[in-house]
Design a protein around this motif. Structure first.
Motif, PDB file in Angstrom:
ATOM      1  N   THR A 104       7.139  -8.782  -3.330  1.00  0.00           N
ATOM      2  CA  THR A 104       6.770  -7.534  -2.900  1.00  0.00           C
ATOM      3  C   THR A 104       5.641  -7.594  -2.093  1.00  0.00           C
ATOM      4  OG1 THR A 104       7.824  -6.114  -4.217  1.00  0.00           O
ATOM      5  CG2 THR A 104       6.122  -5.069  -3.087  1.00  0.00           C
ATOM      6  N   ILE A 105       5.602  -7.758  -0.889  1.00  0.00           N
ATOM      7  CA  ILE A 105       4.322  -8.300  -0.099  1.00  0.00           C
ATOM      8  C   ILE A 105       3.485  -6.825   0.479  1.00  0.00           C
ATOM      9  CG2 ILE A 105       3.348  -9.658   1.811  1.00  0.00           C
ATOM     10  CD1 ILE A 105       5.076 -11.152  -0.451  1.00  0.00           C
ATOM     11  N   THR A 106       2.179  -6.895   0.291  1.00  0.00           N
ATOM     12  CA  THR A 106       1.567  -5.909   1.052  1.00  0.00           C
ATOM     13  C   THR A 106       0.135  -6.304   1.576  1.00  0.00           C
ATOM     14  OG1 THR A 106      -0.012  -5.865  -1.094  1.00  0.00           O
ATOM     15  CG2 THR A 106       1.617  -4.175  -0.739  1.00  0.00           C
TER      16      THR A 106
ATOM     17  N   HIS B 178       0.921  -1.694   4.545  1.00  0.00           N
ATOM     18  CA  HIS B 178       2.544  -2.069   4.798  1.00  0.00           C
ATOM     19  C   HIS B 178       2.755  -2.844   3.550  1.00  0.00           C
ATOM     20  CE1 HIS B 178       4.162  -1.555   8.862  1.00  0.00           C
ATOM     21  NE2 HIS B 178       2.664  -1.469   9.226  1.00  0.00           N
ATOM     22  N   GLN B 179       3.948  -2.531   2.988  1.00  0.00           N
ATOM     23  CA  GLN B 179       4.517  -2.865   1.932  1.00  0.00           C
ATOM     24  C   GLN B 179       6.022  -3.377   2.133  1.00  0.00           C
ATOM     25  OE1 GLN B 179       5.489  -1.074  -1.834  1.00  0.00           O
ATOM     26  NE2 GLN B 179       3.930  -2.041  -2.525  1.00  0.00           N
ATOM     27  N   GLU B 180       6.115  -4.582   1.953  1.00  0.00           N
ATOM     28  CA  GLU B 180       7.778  -4.941   1.931  1.00  0.00           C
ATOM     29  C   GLU B 180       8.384  -5.728   0.867  1.00  0.00           C
ATOM     30  OE1 GLU B 180       9.846  -7.884   5.252  1.00  0.00           O
ATOM     31  OE2 GLU B 180       8.637  -6.408   6.013  1.00  0.00           O
TER      32      GLU B 180
ATOM     33  N   LEU C  49      10.931  -8.241  -0.015  1.00  0.00           N
ATOM     34  CA  LEU C  49      11.667  -9.206   0.984  1.00  0.00           C
ATOM     35  C   LEU C  49      13.026  -9.522   0.604  1.00  0.00           C
ATOM     36  CD1 LEU C  49       9.011 -12.041   0.385  1.00  0.00           C
ATOM     37  CD2 LEU C  49       9.510 -11.281   2.674  1.00  0.00           C
TER      38      LEU C  49
ATOM     39  N   ALA D 109       5.343 -10.190   6.233  1.00  0.00           N
ATOM     40  CA  ALA D 109       5.629 -10.380   5.028  1.00  0.00           C
ATOM     41  C   ALA D 109       6.090 -11.688   4.812  1.00  0.00           C
ATOM     42  CB  ALA D 109       6.552  -9.270   4.541  1.00  0.00           C
TER      43      ALA D 109
ATOM     44  N   TYR E 231       4.434 -14.508   2.536  1.00  0.00           N
ATOM     45  CA  TYR E 231       5.061 -15.080   1.430  1.00  0.00           C
ATOM     46  C   TYR E 231       4.987 -16.752   1.640  1.00  0.00           C
ATOM     47  CZ  TYR E 231       8.415 -15.928  -2.214  1.00  0.00           C
ATOM     48  OH  TYR E 231       9.140 -16.722  -3.331  1.00  0.00           O
TER      49      TYR E 231
END
Ligand code: GLU
Length: 322
Positions: free
Chosen positions: A161-163, A172-174, A176, A221, A225
């Motif tokens: 989970t990338i913010t 933003h939060q994604e 993957l 994201a 990562y």
């Protein structure tokens, strides 16, 4: 931390697949203003990885258009087509860490209606080739060359989970696994994928701030990562609205009448183009003729953040260029 470590280092990263159009000019303008307003530097990298976009002549035209617009750079041009060895080393590092695997899926398989899809409609890789045995990989490799995919953590694993906070579009939060799944780092024709090249280049070239069109917001994201796996710090990201036709279709190389070659031939001056773009983003008053250096003192991301909507190139806009 020395001053140098803190200085903003921005970049232009055009793909030389055609003449620069107004949308690219707008991203380049904001990237330049953002770096210069912070007293930072700019680097130019020509993204000519794809053999179809390796025209040095187009690259020369892009550079000429940037200079003509008053957008200068301190370092480069670097050409991605000269850097294959560097990307190969990064690919080797990921493979040695067990983070990548060969993928034999065809385009048709990837786009099958039954494939899971992300919120924006793009297919999420279903992991079809994730668990192939060595023997199966060897067998399939005799039939067609594989692409290379990067494994992303399972949905429940928090490391996937990338913010991040975009300078214009905010937090933003994604996840993957949900938004893209295992993604390509090398195509089956051997060309390194954009995602990998851009991450390696930005890190090795010391880029601290990435400013580009909003269409690439969804790549952040993956890039953060991937950079983390290679031990790179994440740059700051700022995305800018796209220029769209009145029917909301994104302007592209097909809109030839709005490329810099045609506008220059028509005798439209650089200050008029810059003024029209800047006014559309709330960076100056409408109808002003300005050069980028005149906007440095008043540039602030707040203006871009307030104008998140795409910029419609309608009759009014075009009248500004007349
Ligand atoms: N080369 C890409 C383009 O021209 C931009 C990539 C980036 O800024 O990360 O659209």
């Amino acid at each position: 931390m020395s001053f140098e470590n803190k200085a903003v280092r921005g970049r232009f990263a055009p793909t030389p697949s055609g003449r620069m159009h107004l949308g690219n000019a707008f991203s380049a303008l904001v990237a330049w203003l953002s770096a210069r307003a912070a007293g930072g530097s700019m680097m130019l990298r020509i993204e000519d990885l794809d053999p179809r976009a390796q025209s040095r002549e187009q690259a020369e035209l892009l550079m000429d258009d940037l200079r003509w617009l008053g957008l200068d750079w301190d370092e480069g041009p670097y050409f991605q087509s000269d850097r294959s060895e560097i990307y190969r080393e990064a690919l080797d590092e990921l493979r040695e860490k067990g983070l990548t695997y060969p993928c034999f899926c065809s385009r048709a398989e990837l786009h099958a209606a039954t494939a899971p899809h992300a919120s924006d409609g793009t297919p999420v890789y279903a992991g079809t080739c994730r668990g192939l045995s060595d023997a199966e990989v060897a067998r399939r490799a005799t039939l067609r060359p594989p692409a290379t995919r990067l494994r992303v953590p399972d949905e429940e694993d928090p490391s996937g989970t990338i913010t991040f906070v975009d300078l214009a579009y905010g937090a933003h939060q994604e996840v993957l696994a949900r938004e893209c799944g295992d993604f390509l780092v090398r195509r089956s024709d051997g060309v390194v994928a954009y995602q990998l090249a851009v991450v390696v280049d930005d890190a090795l070239m010391g880029v601290t701030q990435v400013v580009r069109g909003r269409d690439l917001l969804g790549s952040c994201a993956r890039q953060i990562y991937l950079g983390g796996l290679l031990g790179y710090p994440a740059p700051e990201y700022g995305h800018v609205p796209l220029l769209v036709a009145p029917d909301k279709r994104r302007l592209s190389k097909r809109d030839k009448d709005l490329d810099l070659g045609v506008l220059r031939e028509r005798g439209v001056c650089a200050a008029r183009i810059v003024g029209t773009l800047a006014a559309a983003a709330g960076l100056c008053e409408r109808g002003e003729n300005v050069m980028p250096r005149e906007l440095v003192g008043s540039f602030a991301w707040d203006a871009i953040a307030r104008h998140q909507e795409d910029i419609v190139v309608d009759g009014d806009f075009l009248a500004g260029l007349a």
